[in-house]
Design an enzyme around this catalytic site. Sequence first.
Site, PDB file in Angstrom:
ATOM      1  N   ASP A   1       0.825  -1.198   0.000  1.00  0.00           N
ATOM      2  CA  ASP A   1       0.000   0.000   0.000  1.00  0.00           C
ATOM      3  C   ASP A   1       0.863   1.254   0.000  1.00  0.00           C
ATOM      4  O   ASP A   1       2.092   1.197   0.165  1.00  0.00           O
ATOM      5  CB  ASP A   1      -1.013  -0.009   1.140  1.00  0.00           C
ATOM      6  CG  ASP A   1      -0.368   0.033   2.524  1.00  0.00           C
ATOM      7  OD1 ASP A   1       0.623   0.747   2.712  1.00  0.00           O
ATOM      8  OD2 ASP A   1      -0.885  -0.648   3.433  1.00  0.00           O
ATOM      9  N   LYS A   2       0.250   2.387  -0.207  1.00  0.00           N
ATOM     10  CA  LYS A   2       0.975   3.642  -0.387  1.00  0.00           C
ATOM     11  C   LYS A   2       1.916   3.950   0.770  1.00  0.00           C
ATOM     12  O   LYS A   2       3.035   4.437   0.568  1.00  0.00           O
ATOM     13  CB  LYS A   2      -0.032   4.790  -0.561  1.00  0.00           C
ATOM     14  CG  LYS A   2       0.615   6.148  -0.754  1.00  0.00           C
ATOM     15  CD  LYS A   2      -0.429   7.254  -0.786  1.00  0.00           C
ATOM     16  CE  LYS A   2       0.233   8.628  -0.833  1.00  0.00           C
ATOM     17  NZ  LYS A   2      -0.739   9.724  -0.699  1.00  0.00           N
TER      18      LYS A   2
END
Length: 252
Positions: free
Chosen positions: A120-121
């Site tokens: 994820d980011k």
Amino acid sequence: MPAAPRRPPASPPRGPRHGLARVLSKRGVCSRSQAEQWIRAGRVAVDGRVVRDPAYSMAEGQGGITVDGQALAEAARVYVMFNKQRGLVVSAADERGRATVYDALVEAGLPWLGPVGRLDKASEGLLLLSNDTVWAAGITDPATHVDKTYHVQVDRLPDPALLARLGEGIMDQGERLAARKAALLRAGERNAWLEIVLDEGRNRHIRRLLAAHGIGVLRLVRVAIGGLVLGDLPKGQWRHLDDAEVAALRRR
């Protein structure tokens, strides 16, 4: 003069059949979503006839495919490891205009590569990319149980009982989330680093598992996939995997 003997009709190509978009993806030239766009735009032909249906059925080894009038060749297989920085989205394009891992690799001169799994980011560390979709599927398939190892900085000091509960797991949104292994790496006065190993990955698996126990994540870094270790590869840099590394991760 007797009539020439009639030739029997050519046998259709044998082997597993797939939709045309999947065939393009399996040959390593583009992602399946890109293939669907090309097909719907009329850029792909089979045996000289434009096909606009991404699900058009083809035998796995069937030839006669062209893209923009050029014969489709099997792409050379490429296997890359990348040390993802925090803040990058693992996507070829982001609808919100956020920076992606492909922006970081734009000058690398690499062919089309798809991510092997996701980070994820806010997460960092080891990300694999390849145009070998069969190899990638073998790593990401939950049935193969390839270990993924993470170093996670948390906002509290865990005790052995808490670490045991992470292994026992929880149910969240209808999914069972558990760590195959959870161990203390080091502790400070207010926070600690854990080593967490997963053998299957759900969306935001570690963050959801820890949140269920009232634990906040300060940093999350993937440091290994199977026996492949991130090592000293600098942030934002990449390298090719060697043949032995590729073979060690092959499950199909």
